[in-house]
Design an enzyme around this catalytic site. Structure first.
Site, PDB file in Angstrom:
ATOM      1  CB  SER A 133      -0.945   0.024   1.204  1.00 44.42           C
ATOM      2  OG  SER A 133      -1.847  -1.039   1.149  1.00 44.42           O
ATOM      3  CG  HIS A 185      -2.035   3.453   4.058  1.00 45.67           C
ATOM      4  ND1 HIS A 185      -3.319   3.135   4.436  1.00 45.67           N
ATOM      5  CD2 HIS A 185      -1.452   2.270   3.723  1.00 45.67           C
ATOM      6  CE1 HIS A 185      -3.510   1.826   4.319  1.00 45.67           C
ATOM      7  NE2 HIS A 185      -2.379   1.289   3.901  1.00 45.67           N
TER       8      HIS A 185
END
Length: 269
Positions: A133, A185
């Site tokens: 991610s 993230h």
């Protein structure tokens, strides 16, 4: 009627290879029954010298849902490979994917270091992260700057304006998936902006290959030093200064002395 998948794969060769590689890693982990503790990256393992985990954690997924979500988003972001006219394209995609993997992995460990040592938040000491991610969020960010009119399609059901996708996805993922790594993230977004704004630039084939070679060297040495894997041809010992480890290649007697680099729950990235 949409275009055959075969033609899309030809237009996104690098993206297709990365998806295939991550999927193969997932199958391998399932077959060997390996989990977060074996391949994930955390502050504690980084301090113990398991620097190889920065790489293995990026390409590893433990749950099939996590893998499908990340690879679906990555497939949509593969449009980068089709933007040669904007100075992007497949080579750019590969070169800066490598940058995103390394810098976002190092940045999240640095964030943990600050939170643990400056703000005494011990929770982050053992938080273990896996997943691609960080890179996905990085490419979202780069596209939001380079091609703000692009749409990000997820699962063929959700279409987001790319200009807002990084932070929308950051908030949405944190709410829907409590285990999702907010800092992981966020690190991808930060590195992504650094690339998009030209703060991180100058990558070409020479630097990419050099960087890949150094990653390989550090990967092997950290596997050896951490005791994770024993390379019989490699021996690490201290020479003169205990803070400067040396690497001896058995058989030819050569010794290489290197300067040491100070290193500062489970989450999905």
């Amino acid at each position: 009627m949409g275009r055959p998948l075969f033609y899309e794969i030809l237009e996104k060769p690098a993206t297709s290879c990365i998806i295939a590689f991550c999927t193969a890693i997932w199958f391998y982990l399932q077959k060997k029954n390996l989990g977060y503790s074996q391949v994930g990256s955390s502050y504690e393992t980084a301090v113990e010298g398991h620097h190889w985990r920065i790489i293995t954690s990026a390409f590893s997924h433990i749950s099939i849902i996590h893998l499908v979500f990340n690879m679906s988003a990555l497939w949509s972001l593969g449009i980068v490979e089709q933007l040669d006219h904007m100075g992007l394209g497949s080579l750019y995609y590969l070169q800066y994917s490598l940058v995103l993997v390394v810098l976002s992995g190092v940045l999240v460990i640095a964030m943990y270091h600050v939170l643990i040592n400056r703000f005494k938040v011990e929770y982050f000491r053992r938080v273990t992260a896996v997943g691609y991610s960080c890179v996905v969020f990085g490419w979202m960010t780069i596209l939001s700057v380079k091609q703000p009119s692009t749409k990000l399609n997820l699962f063929g059901l959700l279409s987001l304006p790319i200009s807002f996708a990084p932070f929308e996805s950051l908030i949405f993922t944190s709410i829907i998936v409590p285990q999702a790594s907010f800092l992981g993230h966020l690190s991808g977004i930060i590195v992504g902006y650094g690339i998009a704004w030209g703060l991180i630039h100058g990558m070409n084939n020479f630097w990419a290959i050099s960087m890949l070679a150094w990653i390989g060297v550090v990967f092997v040495i950290s596997l050896k030093k951490s005791g994770t894997f024993d390379f019989e041809f490699l021996e690490i010992e201290s020479v003169t200064d205990s803070s400067l480890p040396s690497v001896r290649f058995l058989g030819n007697g050569r010794v290489l002395q290197m300067g040491s680099v100070p290193v500062a729950g489970t989450e999905l990235v």
